[in-house]
Write a protein that holds these residues in place. Structure first.
Motif, PDB file in Angstrom:
ATOM      1  N   GLU A  86       0.837  -1.192   0.000  1.00 24.15           N
ATOM      2  CA  GLU A  86       0.000   0.000   0.000  1.00 24.15           C
ATOM      3  C   GLU A  86       0.877   1.250   0.000  1.00 24.15           C
ATOM      4  O   GLU A  86       1.968   1.262   0.573  1.00 24.15           O
ATOM      5  CB  GLU A  86      -0.898  -0.017   1.245  1.00 24.15           C
ATOM      6  N   PHE A  87       0.419   2.313  -0.661  1.00 24.01           N
ATOM      7  CA  PHE A  87       1.170   3.565  -0.693  1.00 24.01           C
ATOM      8  C   PHE A  87       0.223   4.726  -0.952  1.00 24.01           C
ATOM      9  O   PHE A  87      -0.917   4.545  -1.370  1.00 24.01           O
ATOM     10  CB  PHE A  87       2.263   3.527  -1.777  1.00 24.01           C
ATOM     11  N   ARG A  88       0.733   5.929  -0.745  1.00 27.94           N
ATOM     12  CA  ARG A  88       0.035   7.161  -1.109  1.00 27.94           C
ATOM     13  C   ARG A  88       1.040   8.134  -1.704  1.00 27.94           C
ATOM     14  O   ARG A  88       2.146   8.295  -1.180  1.00 27.94           O
ATOM     15  CB  ARG A  88      -0.634   7.809   0.113  1.00 27.94           C
ATOM     16  N   PHE A  89       0.653   8.777  -2.809  1.00 32.51           N
ATOM     17  CA  PHE A  89       1.475   9.843  -3.356  1.00 32.51           C
ATOM     18  C   PHE A  89       1.394  11.058  -2.432  1.00 32.51           C
ATOM     19  O   PHE A  89       0.363  11.320  -1.811  1.00 32.51           O
ATOM     20  CB  PHE A  89       0.993  10.260  -4.748  1.00 32.51           C
ATOM     21  N   THR A  90       2.487  11.806  -2.380  1.00 36.52           N
ATOM     22  CA  THR A  90       2.453  13.085  -1.690  1.00 36.52           C
ATOM     23  C   THR A  90       1.761  14.104  -2.590  1.00 36.52           C
ATOM     24  O   THR A  90       1.642  13.888  -3.811  1.00 36.52           O
ATOM     25  CB  THR A  90       3.868  13.576  -1.368  1.00 36.52           C
ATOM     26  N   PRO A  91       1.303  15.233  -2.048  1.00 40.36           N
ATOM     27  CA  PRO A  91       0.702  16.263  -2.908  1.00 40.36           C
ATOM     28  C   PRO A  91       1.621  16.704  -4.040  1.00 40.36           C
ATOM     29  O   PRO A  91       1.167  16.906  -5.178  1.00 40.36           O
ATOM     30  CB  PRO A  91       0.421  17.406  -1.924  1.00 40.36           C
ATOM     31  N   GLY A  92       2.914  16.835  -3.750  1.00 35.26           N
ATOM     32  CA  GLY A  92       3.854  17.226  -4.796  1.00 35.26           C
ATOM     33  C   GLY A  92       3.989  16.178  -5.880  1.00 35.26           C
ATOM     34  O   GLY A  92       4.155  16.509  -7.061  1.00 35.26           O
ATOM     35  N   GLU A  93       3.918  14.899  -5.506  1.00 34.82           N
ATOM     36  CA  GLU A  93       3.996  13.816  -6.488  1.00 34.82           C
ATOM     37  C   GLU A  93       2.760  13.800  -7.377  1.00 34.82           C
ATOM     38  O   GLU A  93       2.867  13.578  -8.596  1.00 34.82           O
ATOM     39  CB  GLU A  93       4.156  12.480  -5.762  1.00 34.82           C
ATOM     40  N   ARG A  94       1.607  14.022  -6.781  1.00 34.38           N
ATOM     41  CA  ARG A  94       0.380  14.078  -7.585  1.00 34.38           C
ATOM     42  C   ARG A  94       0.450  15.202  -8.607  1.00 34.38           C
ATOM     43  O   ARG A  94       0.107  15.019  -9.784  1.00 34.38           O
ATOM     44  CB  ARG A  94      -0.832  14.270  -6.672  1.00 34.38           C
ATOM     45  N   LYS A  99       1.334  16.885 -14.358  1.00 33.78           N
ATOM     46  CA  LYS A  99       2.054  17.750 -15.292  1.00 33.78           C
ATOM     47  C   LYS A  99       2.870  16.922 -16.279  1.00 33.78           C
ATOM     48  O   LYS A  99       2.881  17.188 -17.487  1.00 33.78           O
ATOM     49  CB  LYS A  99       2.962  18.704 -14.520  1.00 33.78           C
ATOM     50  N   TYR A 100       3.545  15.899 -15.773  1.00 33.93           N
ATOM     51  CA  TYR A 100       4.399  15.052 -16.605  1.00 33.93           C
ATOM     52  C   TYR A 100       3.599  14.379 -17.720  1.00 33.93           C
ATOM     53  O   TYR A 100       3.987  14.411 -18.893  1.00 33.93           O
ATOM     54  CB  TYR A 100       5.072  14.000 -15.725  1.00 33.93           C
ATOM     55  N   LEU A 101       2.479  13.757 -17.366  1.00 37.87           N
ATOM     56  CA  LEU A 101       1.687  13.056 -18.372  1.00 37.87           C
ATOM     57  C   LEU A 101       0.962  14.024 -19.306  1.00 37.87           C
ATOM     58  O   LEU A 101       0.745  13.713 -20.475  1.00 37.87           O
ATOM     59  CB  LEU A 101       0.683  12.117 -17.700  1.00 37.87           C
ATOM     60  N   SER A 102       0.618  15.192 -18.799  1.00 40.19           N
ATOM     61  CA  SER A 102      -0.059  16.188 -19.635  1.00 40.19           C
ATOM     62  C   SER A 102       0.894  16.821 -20.641  1.00 40.19           C
ATOM     63  O   SER A 102       0.445  17.348 -21.671  1.00 40.19           O
ATOM     64  CB  SER A 102      -0.665  17.284 -18.748  1.00 40.19           C
ATOM     65  N   GLU A 103       2.190  16.765 -20.365  1.00 42.49           N
ATOM     66  CA  GLU A 103       3.165  17.416 -21.234  1.00 42.49           C
ATOM     67  C   GLU A 103       3.926  16.431 -22.118  1.00 42.49           C
ATOM     68  O   GLU A 103       4.935  16.785 -22.721  1.00 42.49           O
ATOM     69  CB  GLU A 103       4.143  18.236 -20.394  1.00 42.49           C
ATOM     70  N   GLY A 104       3.457  15.183 -22.205  1.00 44.56           N
ATOM     71  CA  GLY A 104       4.047  14.264 -23.169  1.00 44.56           C
ATOM     72  C   GLY A 104       4.781  13.080 -22.603  1.00 44.56           C
ATOM     73  O   GLY A 104       5.273  12.235 -23.360  1.00 44.56           O
ATOM     74  N   GLY A 105       4.905  12.975 -21.278  1.00 39.54           N
ATOM     75  CA  GLY A 105       5.556  11.815 -20.688  1.00 39.54           C
ATOM     76  C   GLY A 105       4.651  10.594 -20.723  1.00 39.54           C
ATOM     77  O   GLY A 105       3.439  10.695 -20.955  1.00 39.54           O
TER      78      GLY A 105
END
Length: 217
Positions: A86-94, A99-105
């Motif tokens: 189990e894990f949770r992303f931090t707010p900064g990771e979210r 941003k990464y996937l929206s910009e072409g990653g």
């Protein structure tokens, strides 16, 4: 990021340049550190070498460990994320992932050992990041299953006719592939095993196709 790579890769495929001739343009892929300190070495990088063997795309043959919340993330056109708990992303990771996937990653995600806790965590985090864009089933007629290897079925250790990949599309483009069964290809990793999970046994071919598709679209 990705925009700089595609013209070079298209040219390589067109003219058949060898990987050695394009060493400076080798594609580097990252293995994510997420949820603070979570990561896993149990995802085989053998598919990177196979991409180089099967195409004219030069690749670095090992993953680079990169923090999801870092600016360094945007230096890599393709990243993988996997784990067994189990894990949770931090707010900064979210924020960075969106941003990464929206910009072409492109993100390739896999539940290590078909781990149910990791699966639940990943689906929850993706819903939190992409509130209006759910993961959806990727049909076997999708071009991703024939761009390098012709893949007619997902082969599992224990056959499951309902097995499928999930994908995330943004603005009409596929930007992530996820498997709850596992694409880790642990048969080609040292010190790792599927631990009873129902891993996809033709995962290397799937991963080759996913990387090439991601780079060419």
């Amino acid at each position: 990021m990705k925009a700089k790579l595609i013209p070079t890769l298209c040219l390589l495929l067109a003219v058949g340049a060898s990987p050695l001739e394009a060493e400076d343009d080798a594609v580097q892929c990252a293995n994510l550190i997420y949820g603070g300190t979570n990561t896993s070495r149990c995802f085989s990088d053998e598919f990177l070498s196979d991409v180089q063997r099967k195409t004219s795309i030069p690749t670095e043959r090992r993953f680079k460990s990169v923090k999801l919340a870092s600016e360094e993330l945007f230096e890599y056109p393709f990243v993988i994320i996997t784990g067994e708990n189990e894990f949770r992303f931090t707010p900064g990771e979210r924020e960075n992932l969106k941003k990464y996937l929206s910009e072409g990653g492109f993100l390739l995600a896999s539940a290590g050992c078909s781990n149910a806790e990791w699966h639940d965590s990943f689906e929850r985090e993706m819903r939190a990041v992409f509130t209006e864009t759910p993961l959806t089933k990727v049909g076997m007629d999708h071009p991703i299953f024939r761009i390098v290897y012709q893949i007619d079925e997902l082969k599992l250790k224990s056959p499951d006719p309902e097995a499928h990949l999930q994908g995330l599309e943004l603005n009409g483009k596929l930007v992530s592939i996820y498997s709850r069964h596992g694409l880790n290809n642990t048969a080609n990793t040292e010190g790792c095993c599927c631990c009873g999970g129902n891993e996809i046994t033709n995962s290397m071919e799937v991963n080759v196709n996913v990387l090439v598709y991601a780079l060419m679209h």
